[in-house]
Design a protein around this motif. Structure first.
Motif, PDB file in Angstrom:
ATOM      1  N   ARG A   1       0.824  -1.211   0.000  1.00 10.75           N
ATOM      2  CA  ARG A   1       0.000   0.000   0.000  1.00 10.75           C
ATOM      3  C   ARG A   1       0.858   1.262   0.000  1.00 10.75           C
ATOM      4  N   ALA A   2       1.938   1.264   0.785  1.00 11.67           N
ATOM      5  CA  ALA A   2       2.816   2.438   0.858  1.00 11.67           C
ATOM      6  C   ALA A   2       3.467   2.723  -0.490  1.00 11.67           C
ATOM      7  N   VAL A   3       3.858   1.677  -1.198  1.00 14.29           N
ATOM      8  CA  VAL A   3       4.480   1.866  -2.512  1.00 14.29           C
ATOM      9  C   VAL A   3       3.472   2.457  -3.493  1.00 14.29           C
ATOM     10  N   LEU A   4       2.254   1.928  -3.510  1.00 13.18           N
ATOM     11  CA  LEU A   4       1.244   2.428  -4.450  1.00 13.18           C
ATOM     12  C   LEU A   4       0.809   3.851  -4.120  1.00 13.18           C
ATOM     13  N   GLU A   5       0.778   4.199  -2.858  1.00 10.97           N
ATOM     14  CA  GLU A   5       0.344   5.549  -2.487  1.00 10.97           C
ATOM     15  C   GLU A   5       1.375   6.612  -2.833  1.00 10.97           C
ATOM     16  N   ARG A   6       2.597   6.228  -3.110  1.00 12.55           N
ATOM     17  CA  ARG A   6       3.634   7.198  -3.470  1.00 12.55           C
ATOM     18  C   ARG A   6       3.726   7.442  -4.980  1.00 12.55           C
ATOM     19  N   ILE A   7       2.940   6.756  -5.769  1.00 13.24           N
ATOM     20  CA  ILE A   7       2.983   6.948  -7.222  1.00 13.24           C
ATOM     21  C   ILE A   7       2.324   8.268  -7.574  1.00 13.24           C
ATOM     22  N   LYS A   8       3.075   9.115  -8.271  1.00 16.94           N
ATOM     23  CA  LYS A   8       2.545  10.376  -8.794  1.00 16.94           C
ATOM     24  C   LYS A   8       3.220  10.628 -10.137  1.00 16.94           C
ATOM     25  N   ILE A   9       2.443  10.573 -11.203  1.00 20.64           N
ATOM     26  CA  ILE A   9       2.970  10.810 -12.546  1.00 20.64           C
ATOM     27  C   ILE A   9       2.398  12.122 -13.042  1.00 20.64           C
ATOM     28  N   ARG A  10       3.273  13.059 -13.292  1.00 19.24           N
ATOM     29  CA  ARG A  10       2.843  14.381 -13.768  1.00 19.24           C
ATOM     30  C   ARG A  10       2.767  14.363 -15.287  1.00 19.24           C
ATOM     31  N   LEU A  11       1.629  14.794 -15.792  1.00 19.78           N
ATOM     32  CA  LEU A  11       1.439  14.936 -17.231  1.00 19.78           C
ATOM     33  C   LEU A  11       1.569  16.417 -17.576  1.00 19.78           C
ATOM     34  N   LEU A  12       1.354  16.756 -18.819  1.00 24.21           N
ATOM     35  CA  LEU A  12       1.521  18.145 -19.229  1.00 24.21           C
ATOM     36  C   LEU A  12       0.521  19.077 -18.566  1.00 24.21           C
ATOM     37  N   VAL A  13      -0.724  18.613 -18.423  1.00 24.97           N
ATOM     38  CA  VAL A  13      -1.763  19.442 -17.794  1.00 24.97           C
ATOM     39  C   VAL A  13      -2.508  18.608 -16.764  1.00 24.97           C
ATOM     40  N   GLY A  14      -3.121  19.289 -15.819  1.00 25.78           N
ATOM     41  CA  GLY A  14      -3.972  18.614 -14.847  1.00 25.78           C
ATOM     42  C   GLY A  14      -3.222  18.068 -13.645  1.00 25.78           C
ATOM     43  N   ARG A  15      -3.968  17.379 -12.815  1.00 23.30           N
ATOM     44  CA  ARG A  15      -3.408  16.794 -11.605  1.00 23.30           C
ATOM     45  C   ARG A  15      -2.526  15.594 -11.950  1.00 23.30           C
ATOM     46  N   PRO A  16      -1.599  15.250 -11.059  1.00 24.69           N
ATOM     47  CA  PRO A  16      -0.791  14.058 -11.318  1.00 24.69           C
ATOM     48  C   PRO A  16      -1.632  12.789 -11.216  1.00 24.69           C
ATOM     49  N   ARG A  17      -1.295  11.810 -12.031  1.00 26.27           N
ATOM     50  CA  ARG A  17      -1.972  10.513 -11.976  1.00 26.27           C
ATOM     51  C   ARG A  17      -1.452   9.740 -10.784  1.00 26.27           C
ATOM     52  N   THR A  18      -2.342   9.177 -10.004  1.00 32.43           N
ATOM     53  CA  THR A  18      -1.947   8.411  -8.833  1.00 32.43           C
ATOM     54  C   THR A  18      -2.511   6.997  -8.852  1.00 32.43           C
ATOM     55  N   ARG A  19      -3.257   6.659  -9.892  1.00 31.57           N
ATOM     56  CA  ARG A  19      -3.902   5.346  -9.945  1.00 31.57           C
ATOM     57  C   ARG A  19      -3.579   4.655 -11.263  1.00 31.57           C
ATOM     58  N   PRO A  20      -2.746   3.603 -11.221  1.00 35.80           N
ATOM     59  CA  PRO A  20      -2.488   2.861 -12.447  1.00 35.80           C
ATOM     60  C   PRO A  20      -3.716   2.047 -12.850  1.00 35.80           C
ATOM     61  N   ALA A  21      -3.751   1.629 -14.099  1.00 32.33           N
ATOM     62  CA  ALA A  21      -4.876   0.827 -14.573  1.00 32.33           C
ATOM     63  C   ALA A  21      -4.823  -0.585 -13.999  1.00 32.33           C
ATOM     64  N   ALA A  22      -3.618  -1.135 -13.881  1.00 34.93           N
ATOM     65  CA  ALA A  22      -3.442  -2.495 -13.357  1.00 34.93           C
ATOM     66  C   ALA A  22      -2.131  -2.572 -12.587  1.00 34.93           C
ATOM     67  N   VAL A  23      -2.083  -3.506 -11.638  1.00 33.43           N
ATOM     68  CA  VAL A  23      -0.874  -3.748 -10.863  1.00 33.43           C
ATOM     69  C   VAL A  23      -0.540  -5.223 -10.989  1.00 33.43           C
ATOM     70  N   ALA A  24       0.640  -5.520 -11.515  1.00 35.18           N
ATOM     71  CA  ALA A  24       1.127  -6.893 -11.615  1.00 35.18           C
ATOM     72  C   ALA A  24       2.166  -7.105 -10.526  1.00 35.18           C
ATOM     73  N   ALA A  25       1.944  -8.105  -9.685  1.00 37.90           N
ATOM     74  CA  ALA A  25       2.862  -8.387  -8.582  1.00 37.90           C
ATOM     75  C   ALA A  25       2.981  -9.894  -8.419  1.00 37.90           C
ATOM     76  N   ASP A  26       4.038 -10.322  -7.729  1.00 44.15           N
ATOM     77  CA  ASP A  26       4.211 -11.759  -7.528  1.00 44.15           C
ATOM     78  C   ASP A  26       3.393 -12.245  -6.331  1.00 44.15           C
ATOM     79  N   LYS A  27       3.516 -13.529  -6.036  1.00 41.48           N
ATOM     80  CA  LYS A  27       2.683 -14.143  -5.001  1.00 41.48           C
ATOM     81  C   LYS A  27       2.941 -13.587  -3.607  1.00 41.48           C
ATOM     82  N   ALA A  28       4.082 -12.951  -3.393  1.00 45.95           N
ATOM     83  CA  ALA A  28       4.373 -12.379  -2.071  1.00 45.95           C
ATOM     84  C   ALA A  28       3.349 -11.305  -1.700  1.00 45.95           C
ATOM     85  N   TYR A  29       2.722 -10.690  -2.681  1.00 41.71           N
ATOM     86  CA  TYR A  29       1.752  -9.621  -2.440  1.00 41.71           C
ATOM     87  C   TYR A  29       0.312 -10.125  -2.442  1.00 41.71           C
ATOM     88  N   SER A  30       0.121 -11.422  -2.505  1.00 38.46           N
ATOM     89  CA  SER A  30      -1.216 -11.991  -2.539  1.00 38.46           C
ATOM     90  C   SER A  30      -1.797 -12.022  -1.133  1.00 38.46           C
TER      91      SER A  30
END
Length: 151
Positions: free
Chosen positions: A28-57
């Motif tokens: 959760r801490a890793v995902l909450e730190r994602i901020k992608i700035r685009l040319l206009v608007g607010r930064p994106r903080t929510r990816p469309a999908a998250v692929a992780a290994d079984k340790a995160y299951s």
């Protein structure tokens, strides 16, 4: 060190933890730190999908992703599947994940390899967490700049 990376092996966020810290509690801490700035608007903080290994299951991680409307591409651990089946209809539905998207999970591993090309980061020469994290941010910035030049 825990990180998130995009499909082009560029780091999106870092979380520095002690070596004995587990993977799943940092999800959760890793995902909450994602901020992608685009040319206009607010930064994106929510990816469309998250692929992780079984340790995160875990149920908590899946609930967190579902609440944020993020597609979870995390395979289920065999002991979790056995426990769910043992509970019968009360165990819930089987976890499904997209195997084609899961093939791209190694982008995070490749990103770690690119970061560790710097000897100081690979062998942890920096004694303080702050200086090590600064090195991670510097290396991540260099990876982003190089990827933007190549496009």
């Amino acid at each position: 060190m825990h990180l998130s990376a995009d499909r082009r092996c560029r780091p999106l966020s870092f979380v520095l933890t002690p070596g004995q810290a587990g993977d799943s509690p940092q999800f959760r801490a890793v995902l909450e730190r994602i901020k992608i700035r685009l040319l206009v608007g607010r930064p994106r903080t929510r990816p469309a999908a998250v692929a992780a290994d079984k340790a995160y299951s875990s149920r908590a991680n899946r609930v967190y992703l579902r609440r944020r409307r993020i597609k979870a591409v995390i395979p289920e651990k065999s002991d979790q599947a056995a426990h769910r089946k043992k509970r019968g209809s009360r165990g819930g539905r089987p976890v499904n994940h997209d195997p084609e998207l899961y093939k791209q999970r190694n982008a995070a591993e490749r990103c770690i390899n690119r970061i560790r090309e710097w000897r100081g980061l690979a062998f942890r020469f920096d004694k303080t967490p702050d200086s090590y994290l600064a090195g991670l941010y510097l290396r991540g910035t260099i990876l982003w700049v190089r990827s933007l030049r190549s496009t």
